[in-house]
Design a protein around this motif. Structure first.
Motif, PDB file in Angstrom:
ATOM      1  N   ARG A 254       8.248 -20.301  62.337  1.00 38.32           N
ATOM      2  CA  ARG A 254       8.904 -19.567  63.160  1.00 38.32           C
ATOM      3  C   ARG A 254       8.654 -18.068  62.732  1.00 38.32           C
ATOM      4  O   ARG A 254       8.654 -16.786  63.262  1.00 38.32           O
TER       5      ARG A 254
ATOM      6  N   LEU B 216      10.294 -27.104  57.121  1.00 36.37           N
ATOM      7  CA  LEU B 216       9.213 -26.555  58.352  1.00 36.37           C
ATOM      8  C   LEU B 216       9.147 -25.742  59.589  1.00 36.37           C
ATOM      9  O   LEU B 216       9.183 -24.277  60.114  1.00 36.37           O
ATOM     10  N   SER B 217      10.328 -25.479  60.086  1.00 37.03           N
ATOM     11  CA  SER B 217      10.546 -25.319  61.647  1.00 37.03           C
ATOM     12  C   SER B 217      11.484 -23.442  61.177  1.00 37.03           C
ATOM     13  O   SER B 217      10.752 -22.843  62.535  1.00 37.03           O
ATOM     14  N   THR B 218      11.763 -23.499  60.634  1.00 36.23           N
ATOM     15  CA  THR B 218      12.606 -22.571  60.221  1.00 36.23           C
ATOM     16  C   THR B 218      10.884 -21.487  59.730  1.00 36.23           C
ATOM     17  O   THR B 218      10.839 -20.320  59.760  1.00 36.23           O
TER      18      THR B 218
ATOM     19  N   PRO C 183       5.454 -22.742  71.050  1.00 35.40           N
ATOM     20  CA  PRO C 183       6.005 -24.143  71.683  1.00 35.40           C
ATOM     21  C   PRO C 183       5.600 -23.331  72.856  1.00 35.40           C
ATOM     22  O   PRO C 183       5.826 -22.163  73.093  1.00 35.40           O
ATOM     23  N   SER C 184       5.914 -24.087  74.011  1.00 29.20           N
ATOM     24  CA  SER C 184       6.519 -23.493  75.544  1.00 29.20           C
ATOM     25  C   SER C 184       6.691 -25.143  76.353  1.00 29.20           C
ATOM     26  O   SER C 184       6.368 -25.960  75.535  1.00 29.20           O
ATOM     27  N   ILE C 185       7.422 -24.686  77.290  1.00 28.16           N
ATOM     28  CA  ILE C 185       7.914 -26.114  77.899  1.00 28.16           C
ATOM     29  C   ILE C 185       6.930 -26.866  78.231  1.00 28.16           C
ATOM     30  O   ILE C 185       7.328 -28.065  78.161  1.00 28.16           O
ATOM     31  N   GLU C 186       5.573 -26.115  78.514  1.00 26.03           N
ATOM     32  CA  GLU C 186       4.864 -26.868  79.070  1.00 26.03           C
ATOM     33  C   GLU C 186       4.048 -27.903  78.059  1.00 26.03           C
ATOM     34  O   GLU C 186       3.614 -29.012  77.917  1.00 26.03           O
TER      35      GLU C 186
ATOM     36  N   ASN D 278       5.819 -28.823  74.437  1.00 21.81           N
ATOM     37  CA  ASN D 278       6.823 -28.401  73.396  1.00 21.81           C
ATOM     38  C   ASN D 278       6.995 -29.739  72.611  1.00 21.81           C
ATOM     39  O   ASN D 278       8.068 -30.342  72.225  1.00 21.81           O
ATOM     40  N   MET D 279       5.397 -30.714  72.429  1.00 19.95           N
ATOM     41  CA  MET D 279       5.844 -31.023  70.966  1.00 19.95           C
ATOM     42  C   MET D 279       6.423 -30.411  69.761  1.00 19.95           C
ATOM     43  O   MET D 279       6.117 -29.412  69.745  1.00 19.95           O
ATOM     44  N   GLY D 280       6.924 -31.596  68.809  1.00 15.48           N
ATOM     45  CA  GLY D 280       7.415 -30.563  67.802  1.00 15.48           C
ATOM     46  C   GLY D 280       6.801 -30.366  66.777  1.00 15.48           C
ATOM     47  O   GLY D 280       5.454 -30.117  67.141  1.00 15.48           O
ATOM     48  N   ASP D 281       7.172 -29.528  66.017  1.00 16.42           N
ATOM     49  CA  ASP D 281       6.484 -28.734  65.483  1.00 16.42           C
ATOM     50  C   ASP D 281       5.545 -28.956  64.331  1.00 16.42           C
ATOM     51  O   ASP D 281       5.092 -29.089  63.914  1.00 16.42           O
ATOM     52  N   LEU D 282       6.123 -30.121  63.865  1.00 14.39           N
ATOM     53  CA  LEU D 282       5.010 -31.055  62.419  1.00 14.39           C
ATOM     54  C   LEU D 282       4.140 -31.720  63.107  1.00 14.39           C
ATOM     55  O   LEU D 282       2.608 -31.532  63.094  1.00 14.39           O
ATOM     56  N   THR D 283       4.104 -32.001  64.331  1.00 17.81           N
ATOM     57  CA  THR D 283       2.826 -32.795  65.109  1.00 17.81           C
ATOM     58  C   THR D 283       2.170 -32.059  65.526  1.00 17.81           C
ATOM     59  O   THR D 283       1.124 -31.923  65.620  1.00 17.81           O
TER      60      THR D 283
ATOM     61  N   LEU E 163       9.219 -31.003  54.812  1.00 20.16           N
ATOM     62  CA  LEU E 163       9.895 -30.902  56.491  1.00 20.16           C
ATOM     63  C   LEU E 163      11.026 -30.328  56.729  1.00 20.16           C
ATOM     64  O   LEU E 163      11.856 -29.324  57.965  1.00 20.16           O
TER      65      LEU E 163
END
Lengths: 645, 645
Positions: free
Chosen positions: B182, B177-179, B142-145, B147-152, B174
């Motif tokens: 990364r 997921l995020s951990t 993801p980046s600022i431009e 930055n949709m959520g991890d699942l999406t 879920l």
């Protein structure tokens, strides 16, 4: 280890802790609320208590004045207990639940502020069914000739009678299937989850025809407050409602401190348990009030900001505040509520409103759907002001969103005697233009103990229009009044003398406070302004300006324009919607179409990072004036000031 | 309550129980196996033990001879402990696991019985993927431009790369997921459950590319034996296998006694726990043997009869044996394995082979699919002989099924010295046509302790063809041999004298035993015959006669025809498939198509209640002769008998 007992008054709650244990943690354990926005770090100074009996050790903090220390006040977070203690939590350190019900109810008062309520079409009959439906079927009992299994029999009857192509089934509902079918003499009602895009799923089976007993729960998971409504899904009616503070407040007042707490060992679990425990209590309350059985609750839908959502579901919120600020999940699946700790029947699924970005959450999506912004051509600016100001701009064709870190001023943070809108809070002030003496009005007509957000807006407008402060928020020191004086923290204005208050000291507003309030209002104004510019528009294009949230209902529009929090556009364009997050959750419980609309809204919204816009900082700095550096933007305010001077 | 300790030998297991507690229950608690087919009712007399030390009270039972009582043998189920005890479980009361591996491995021996193995196309490469797939994706961080959520982000990448229309997601996946995203630097492998008719669902996320580590488990949940295979789902290979007795045996030997036990308070839970505990042990064994990590197990598929299936899943089997005999569920949904008590990662789902009727279960469906009956035009009769004989007749156009209560004779029940095919069981006998002396062969070449099902068939054929018994199963008393004699239970034939056995008494077969064996073979023959008639066919139409099950592999076809268990059709039409239930489960782990085929087979099968056919009783009575009342049906046997006489 030696155990000791800490008694908390006036809560009359007690905790058994180890000798040497921390007093703030003891209060958490006892379920006695003490304000502590820093989460126990010792920096907010809100957790002041009197220790009436027993021995303890307490670190001295600069958050306590010499006078307070002498009175016996201590910071709970800096105190360890050495023996059994009796602790009294003073009014200013306590959360006061009784006042919650005031919100959204005082219609008369609302009108006096000149705001029009946007009618949310909750009571409308919806053509569509809810996302969970009840299907009554009477089955042919099995016989030797017709001896297919119970589930096959049930599915075939449902397919035939209700035209399902395919039906999935929840394993949990199979364990009792055979017993229920026979007990009910093959006459049952089946709960089916019918989310679009997912195969319809049998989630529960009830004896007989229970289509009349069909209840749902809508929840607004606010950072500060939890609201619960019990809904009659058949008749589309609200049966009961209840609210309480979000108990996570005890671990940190705003989302950032809670994220920091969640990252600690067991922090996430503790925060999740806390909020679900209180929600369980609220659900029990509404169920009792309505006199229904929990067994017939069929659905629960929650809306909350991104952090509250992840904490509710037990998803680590760590990455919300790490660059580039992405939520774990935008669209959540249906989750079995009891797996999260809800004391609800196993067949109850929980749906969570989708979130847009780290700081634009499901509460906003829910609110936008509830206000039908996505269904009308007129251009709407929707704001929800809390610690973060969330802004949505758009109509049925497009929507952009942004959030700005407004700061906690309007919620009582960063303002010496700032407090939430609870009993004893100053919510209105008039200052005599000649004597500079104030007339104050408090919630509950009690002696004042602080000033709430809506009161701050009026106070600032009064100080400004009556000439007590300059456009840059500094006191005019030449006026003939002893109310303006130099205090510990620089110049200040005395709103109430010591004896007139509940807190035993002069209740003042300082230049530092005013500065913080101006920064907050400046951030919100600049946020709206930049969001408009990002799509080539300005404030004059706005056809409807919707102010959401409990706080929103109490904003005096005229005064808010005066200080430059709201833009100087015709006042009839402003509307408030109250708790639109809860309203949206309620609509989604009633109607699958509304739930799908919320997802459509979420898909429509493009989040814009204000910090990426170089003009944001310019706009912000320009807005750090009363009402604004560019007075031409505020013709109405200019006229007023001329009138007063 | 006073606690005492019971030590069991030779298991070297101990239980701590209350004084006065039952010895059989203590053995259950200790995990020491004692045979007890009646479930502790005191009627089967199998739970004989020696109590070597300590005080107890024991009811005398007619299941114990005077000699046994004198030797110190007691029925565990009739004994309560008064002090600490040392208990020895003698060989005939013990389940012997070591022999399990014998099955399906002794190819040489199989051939000697003239049976041809039906090759199940397990090793074939399947075109289709398994029902759970692994999808490797590398995501844009993801980046600022962006930055949709991890699942999406994950779902969009999967949709793009693998052409999914829609993807559901399991909430459990879920939380981490995020951990994981990364930690894995946005390079992950996603587990997706792709059952047809149900929206594909993300069930797990693994770091990096793990498509090579893709394992599944196939399980045959037999009433007597549990078989587990660890499978490499990528390379379609068996990595390891293990088996053990179904520990539910301790609560009852057949499905009916287990259903009765399950209906008791906590009975269902105890039976479920017992089987899952042993399956966990077996899974640990195969995982260890193959040297893989459990984390990479992605699927488990089980096959079992209807009662075993409901007990495994914790679904009350009560209605299976109540008129009109319907199972709770024919087609099961995917169930999270850990929710059932499996010590497997939370992402592992369990699929259960569909069942047809109360007494035609998922083991049969699995076997029929494994044998590809549904894919060929030739007419197949498929039988699986256990306590119940299940029969399937059909081809790619149609299938009918039936079950007949064969009785437990071939599994050792109802036969005085009957036993399972474990070490010390007589599995082959030759009787000298002149001296009437037997030559016996036992499993493991040990002294005999009983006779197993395949041995009984040969023994009966020998007794009959050598003229020791008449066609109605009565001993010819005029022969010149001391082996035929009148015993406690009527006439009997001595297979081994006391000193030649492990059990210290003469090992005999009685007329009562022979009667039971004839009833069993008669029921199976009649079942096949009536099922054929129900569709207007007879035995001559059968092109392939498939004998399934571990027992099936050991049937001597010629002898089985001789006694009229099998029909007198050309022997080359008989085939055995070994454990086709396990084979089908394995195929379904490897291939989604095979899983769907199993469901198609289940949908094709029409179950016929034999008891509804008036001709069944006539057929049965006619089959209570060696080989049959109508000798014209057995021309080959007639020739043999003529040859001998």
């Amino acid at each position: 280890m030696e155990e000791i007992i800490i008694d908390f008054y006036p809560d009359q709650k007690a905790a058994r802790i180890e000798k040497g244990g921390n007093l703030l943690k003891a209060a958490h354990a006892a379920g006695a609320h003490i304000n502590a926005s820093c989460g126990g770090a010792g920096t907010c100074g809100q957790c002041k208590v009197f220790i009436e009996k027993g021995e303890y050790e307490s670190k001295r903090s600069d958050k306590l004045t010499e006078e307070e220390w002498q009175q016996g006040k201590r910071l709970a977070c800096q105190t360890v207990a050495l023996t059994d203690l009796v602790v009294r939590i003073p009014p200013e350190s306590r959360l006061d639940r009784t006042v919650l019900k005031r919100k959204e109810k005082d219609a008369e008062r609302d009108k006096s502020f000149g705001l029009t309520a946007l009618k949310i079409t909750i009571e409308e009959a919806f053509e569509t069914e809810p996302v969970v439906v009840k299907r009554h079927v009477e089955l042919m009992p099995p016989s030797i000739e017709n001896n297919m299994g119970d589930l096959t029999r049930l599915i075939m009857a449902l397919k035939k009678q209700y035209d399902y192509d395919n039906l999935d089934v929840d394993f949990k509902s199979l364990k009792t299937l055979s017993t229920i079918l026979r007990k009910a003499n093959w006459n049952v009602t089946v709960l089916i989850l019918e989310k679009t895009g997912i195969t319809p799923k049998i989630i529960g089976i009830e004896e007989g025809d229970t289509t009349d007993k069909f209840y749902g729960i809508a929840v607004d998971v606010g950072t500060t407050t939890l609201y619960v409504q019990l809904l009659d899904m058949k008749n589309k009616a609200v049966l009961a409602e209840a609210s309480d503070y979000n108990p996570q407040i005890s671990y940190g007042e705003d989302v950032i401190t809670r994220i920091l707490y969640a990252i600690k060992s067991s922090g996430l679990e503790r925060l999740q348990e806390a909020v679900i425990k209180t929600l369980n209590n609220l659900i029990n309350e509404v169920v009792k009030e309505a006199g229904i059985s929990k067994d017939f609750i069929s659905l629960i839908i929650t809306a909350g900001n991104t952090t509250m959502t992840q904490l509710l579901l037990g998803i680590n919120p760590k990455y919300i505040r790490e660059h580039p600020y992405v939520p774990s999940v935008n669209f959540y699946p249906f989750i079995r509520a009891c797996n999260l700790g809800f004391e609800l029947p196993t067949h109850v699924y929980l749906y969570t409103m989708p979130v847009i970005a780290s700081y634009v959450g499901g509460d906003i999506v829910s609110g936008v759907m509830a206000c039908s912004i996505h269904q009308n051509q007129e251009l709407v600016l929707f704001i929800d002001v809390g610690t973060n100001g969330e802004i949505v701009l758009g109509n049925s064709d497009w929507m952009v969103t942004a959030s700005c870190s407004a700061g906690p001023a309007f919620e009582g943070g960063g303002v010496k005697y700032g407090m939430r809108a609870t009993r004893g809070a100053i919510e209105n002030v008039e200052i005599d233009v000649k004597t500079f003496e104030p007339t104050i009005y408090t919630i509950g007509n009690l002696k004042p103990k602080g000033i709430c957000g809506s009161g701050m807006i009026i106070l600032l407008a009064e100080l400004f229009t009556k000439g007590l402060i300059t456009p840059d928020g500094k006191f005019v020191k030449t006026l003939n009044t002893n109310r303006i004086r130099e205090g510990e923290n620089g110049y200040e204005y005395v709103l109430a003398w010591k004896d007139e208050t509940q807190i035993g000291v002069d209740l003042v507003i300082t230049e530092v406070d005013i500065d913080n309030i101006i920064r907050t209002k400046g951030a919100i104004y600049a946020g709206c302004s930049v969001l408009l510019k990002s799509v080539g528009l300005d404030f004059s294009n706005i056809e409807k300006f919707v102010i959401a949230g409990g706080f929103g209902s109490f904003i005096n529009v005229e005064k808010a324009i005066t200080i430059g929090l709201l833009p100087d556009i015709p006042q009839e364009r402003f509307m408030y919607v109250g708790n639109s997050s809860l309203a949206g959750a309620r609509l989604a419980v009633f109607s699958k179409e509304k739930l799908i609309e919320a997802e459509r809204c979420a898909n429509m919204m493009t989040n814009i990072e204000l910090s990426n816009y170089p003009s944001f900082m310019e706009e912000y700095v320009a807005a750090l004036f009363l009402p604004h550096t560019d007075l031409n933007k505020f013709p109405y305010v200019m006229e007023q000031i001329k009138g007063n001077n």
